[in-house]
Scaffold this motif. Structure first.
Motif, PDB file in Angstrom:
ATOM      1  N   ALA A  10       4.924 112.422  11.054  1.00  9.98           N
ATOM      2  CA  ALA A  10       4.374 114.351  10.897  1.00  9.98           C
ATOM      3  C   ALA A  10       3.458 113.853  11.604  1.00  9.98           C
ATOM      4  CB  ALA A  10       4.346 114.168   8.941  1.00  9.98           C
ATOM      5  N   MET A  11       2.730 115.908  11.437  1.00 14.04           N
ATOM      6  CA  MET A  11       1.956 116.514  12.756  1.00 14.04           C
ATOM      7  C   MET A  11       1.548 117.687  11.682  1.00 14.04           C
ATOM      8  SD  MET A  11       4.053 116.934  16.045  1.00 14.04           S
ATOM      9  CE  MET A  11       4.470 115.337  16.160  1.00 14.04           C
ATOM     10  N   ASP A  12       0.661 118.174  11.712  1.00 10.90           N
ATOM     11  CA  ASP A  12       0.186 119.390  11.229  1.00 10.90           C
ATOM     12  C   ASP A  12       0.008 120.145  12.846  1.00 10.90           C
ATOM     13  OD1 ASP A  12      -0.336 119.933   8.234  1.00 10.90           O
ATOM     14  OD2 ASP A  12      -1.895 118.644   8.952  1.00 10.90           O
ATOM     15  N   SER A  13       0.377 122.048  12.419  1.00 13.28           N
ATOM     16  CA  SER A  13       0.541 122.564  13.857  1.00 13.28           C
ATOM     17  C   SER A  13      -0.095 123.390  13.036  1.00 13.28           C
ATOM     18  CB  SER A  13       1.488 122.136  14.107  1.00 13.28           C
ATOM     19  OG  SER A  13       1.558 123.466  15.414  1.00 13.28           O
ATOM     20  N   SER A  14      -1.630 124.031  13.050  1.00 17.11           N
ATOM     21  CA  SER A  14      -1.411 125.473  13.457  1.00 17.11           C
ATOM     22  C   SER A  14      -1.520 126.709  13.986  1.00 17.11           C
ATOM     23  CB  SER A  14      -3.039 125.988  12.950  1.00 17.11           C
ATOM     24  OG  SER A  14      -4.201 125.450  14.015  1.00 17.11           O
ATOM     25  N   ALA A  15      -0.390 126.539  15.323  1.00 15.57           N
ATOM     26  CA  ALA A  15       0.185 127.428  16.509  1.00 15.57           C
ATOM     27  C   ALA A  15       0.992 128.427  15.424  1.00 15.57           C
ATOM     28  CB  ALA A  15       0.736 126.895  17.122  1.00 15.57           C
ATOM     29  N   PRO A  16       0.772 129.443  16.232  1.00 14.78           N
ATOM     30  CA  PRO A  16       2.247 131.190  16.155  1.00 14.78           C
ATOM     31  C   PRO A  16       3.388 130.443  15.962  1.00 14.78           C
ATOM     32  CG  PRO A  16       1.538 131.331  17.574  1.00 14.78           C
ATOM     33  CD  PRO A  16       0.132 129.834  17.165  1.00 14.78           C
ATOM     34  N   HIS A  17       3.910 129.221  15.278  1.00 10.44           N
ATOM     35  CA  HIS A  17       5.552 128.578  15.096  1.00 10.44           C
ATOM     36  C   HIS A  17       5.979 129.512  14.474  1.00 10.44           C
ATOM     37  CE1 HIS A  17       4.815 125.019  17.385  1.00 10.44           C
ATOM     38  NE2 HIS A  17       3.715 124.366  16.351  1.00 10.44           N
ATOM     39  N   GLN A  18       7.431 130.017  15.323  1.00 10.95           N
ATOM     40  CA  GLN A  18       8.013 131.436  14.858  1.00 10.95           C
ATOM     41  C   GLN A  18       9.005 130.296  13.152  1.00 10.95           C
ATOM     42  OE1 GLN A  18       7.705 134.507  14.377  1.00 10.95           O
ATOM     43  NE2 GLN A  18       6.352 133.802  15.614  1.00 10.95           N
ATOM     44  N   PHE A  19       9.591 128.972  13.153  1.00 11.24           N
ATOM     45  CA  PHE A  19      10.349 128.347  12.580  1.00 11.24           C
ATOM     46  C   PHE A  19       8.988 126.808  11.178  1.00 11.24           C
ATOM     47  CE2 PHE A  19       8.590 125.732  16.586  1.00 11.24           C
ATOM     48  CZ  PHE A  19       8.293 124.487  15.847  1.00 11.24           C
ATOM     49  N   LYS A  20       9.876 127.104  10.636  1.00 12.02           N
ATOM     50  CA  LYS A  20       9.484 126.228   9.859  1.00 12.02           C
ATOM     51  C   LYS A  20      10.673 125.208   8.648  1.00 12.02           C
ATOM     52  CE  LYS A  20       9.223 129.715   5.551  1.00 12.02           C
ATOM     53  NZ  LYS A  20       8.413 130.680   5.059  1.00 12.02           N
ATOM     54  N   PHE A  21      10.100 124.420   7.853  1.00 11.42           N
ATOM     55  CA  PHE A  21      11.531 123.488   7.284  1.00 11.42           C
ATOM     56  C   PHE A  21      12.293 124.561   6.759  1.00 11.42           C
ATOM     57  CE2 PHE A  21       7.832 120.577   6.564  1.00 11.42           C
ATOM     58  CZ  PHE A  21       7.453 119.557   7.508  1.00 11.42           C
ATOM     59  N   ASN A  22      13.810 124.186   6.845  1.00  8.66           N
ATOM     60  CA  ASN A  22      14.739 124.738   6.047  1.00  8.66           C
ATOM     61  C   ASN A  22      15.355 123.933   5.861  1.00  8.66           C
ATOM     62  OD1 ASN A  22      15.939 124.241   8.460  1.00  8.66           O
ATOM     63  ND2 ASN A  22      16.368 127.099   8.728  1.00  8.66           N
ATOM     64  N   GLU A  23      17.018 124.441   4.956  1.00 10.94           N
ATOM     65  CA  GLU A  23      17.637 124.024   4.609  1.00 10.94           C
ATOM     66  C   GLU A  23      19.361 122.896   6.035  1.00 10.94           C
ATOM     67  OE1 GLU A  23      17.584 127.141   1.564  1.00 10.94           O
ATOM     68  OE2 GLU A  23      17.030 126.384   3.619  1.00 10.94           O
ATOM     69  N   ALA A  24      18.385 123.808   7.143  1.00  8.64           N
ATOM     70  CA  ALA A  24      19.347 123.199   8.510  1.00  8.64           C
ATOM     71  C   ALA A  24      19.156 121.891   8.683  1.00  8.64           C
ATOM     72  CB  ALA A  24      19.163 124.013   9.634  1.00  8.64           C
ATOM     73  N   ILE A  25      18.059 121.413   8.506  1.00  7.86           N
ATOM     74  CA  ILE A  25      17.902 119.593   7.926  1.00  7.86           C
ATOM     75  C   ILE A  25      17.588 119.167   6.651  1.00  7.86           C
ATOM     76  CG2 ILE A  25      16.992 117.584   9.758  1.00  7.86           C
ATOM     77  CD1 ILE A  25      16.605 119.341  11.985  1.00  7.86           C
ATOM     78  N   SER A  26      18.235 117.955   6.219  1.00 10.84           N
ATOM     79  CA  SER A  26      17.492 117.701   4.807  1.00 10.84           C
ATOM     80  C   SER A  26      17.651 116.429   4.815  1.00 10.84           C
ATOM     81  CB  SER A  26      18.643 118.266   3.704  1.00 10.84           C
ATOM     82  OG  SER A  26      20.193 118.225   3.653  1.00 10.84           O
ATOM     83  N   LEU A  27      16.891 115.910   4.383  1.00  8.70           N
ATOM     84  CA  LEU A  27      16.963 114.470   3.697  1.00  8.70           C
ATOM     85  C   LEU A  27      17.805 113.868   2.791  1.00  8.70           C
ATOM     86  CD1 LEU A  27      13.339 113.569   4.648  1.00  8.70           C
ATOM     87  CD2 LEU A  27      14.766 113.606   5.887  1.00  8.70           C
ATOM     88  N   VAL A  28      19.036 113.191   2.538  1.00  7.86           N
ATOM     89  CA  VAL A  28      19.729 112.761   1.612  1.00  7.86           C
ATOM     90  C   VAL A  28      18.961 111.383   1.100  1.00  7.86           C
ATOM     91  CG1 VAL A  28      21.914 111.937   0.707  1.00  7.86           C
ATOM     92  CG2 VAL A  28      21.819 113.609   2.674  1.00  7.86           C
TER      93      VAL A  28
END
Length: 279
Positions: free
Chosen positions: A187-205
């Protein structure tokens, strides 16, 4: 909980094509089950699910996968295949953390970090990496501690922090390695101005043997999070999980019962094993 935690990748009708492509890239890989909705496959011993969920969610780099290579020739071959018709985010080159590393997004939208050598204490060839961005930036350590306290056979292996003058907030997570149920994650942190964040497209089963396990994980993971349908939820960090009874695969394999089972779980948020078994 004895079953592995494994990623589910959301596709718009391309799950089997993606699975076949990945099996052509990684050694010791195979498709284990396939139907029009779900494709289960293994890549170098790591289990994945491909879901044909439609156009609603798009895969992004908030969860990527380290592909760890033993030789430069192996790395170059995988890089050429995975980056073709995709997008290069960090070119294949020498970096302070690896003499050969590259970050790319493949033609299906899945992000890969290719690197020589291995990570951490477990001998795994493919390792999921969570990037905490936007409102979740700076919460990677909190999430790691939450997950390792929640799930058995888990621990924190190492944490590296940004120092003053580096490219992110001092003290936030540059790179962390941890284990959940005997499987390696980063895992990592990134405070850069990314246009993405966690969503349902990759989930953990997370497969559960008993209703007690389902109840436990559902309660803990939905706290300050969000319930959804059919065993899906979002935790307080925005990461999507599927809390699924292990018996579901067996029930779905019965062609006569499967339609009734589907109708039963479509009405559920949290899975009810007894109701599924009686369907």
């Amino acid at each position: 909980m004895t079953n592995p935690i494994y990623p589910c990748l959301w596709f718009d009708g391309q799950a089997e094509a993606a699975a076949r492509f990945y099996c052509s890239v990684f050694e010791d890989s195979t498709i284990t089950t396939s139907n029009p909705m779900v494709v289960n496959f293994e890549l170098s011993g790591k289990k994945f699910m491909g879901l044909n969920g439609g156009p609603k969610f798009k895969i992004n780099p908030s969860i990527s996968f380290f592909a760890l290579c033993d030789t430069q020739a192996e790395l170059n071959e995988k890089w050429n295949k995975l980056s073709e018709n995709g997008m290069i985010m960090m070119p294949l080159d020498s970096y302070p953390w690896s003499k050969r590393y590259g970050f790319c997004q493949d033609k299906f939208g899945v992000s890969w970090q290719l690197m020589l050598g291995k990570l951490g204490s477990l001998d795994e060839k493919i390792v999921a990496c969570m990037m905490f961005t936007q409102s979740y930036a700076g919460r990677a350590e909190e999430a790691i501690n939450f997950y390792t306290d929640l799930i058995n056979n888990s621990r924190v292996d190492s944490i590296s922090r940004y120092e003053k003058g580096e490219h992110d907030k001092e003290g936030s997570i540059k790179h962390a390695e941890f284990v959940l149920n005997n499987q390696f994650f980063t895992a990592m942190d990134s405070s850069a101005p990314h246009q993405f964040k966690f969503n349902e497209a990759i989930s953990l089963v997370l497969n559960c043997e008993t209703q007690e396990e389902i109840d436990y994980y559902w309660t803990k993971l939905t706290e300050d999070g969000e319930e959804s349908q059919c065993g899906w939820l979002k935790d307080k960090f925005g990461v999507s999980w599927q809390i699924v009874p292990s018996v579901l695969g067996k029930l779905m394999a019965d062609s006569k019962r499967a339609p009734r089972v589907i109708q039963a779980f479509l009405k559920m948020k949290k899975f009810d094993i007894k109701a599924l078994d009686q369907a």
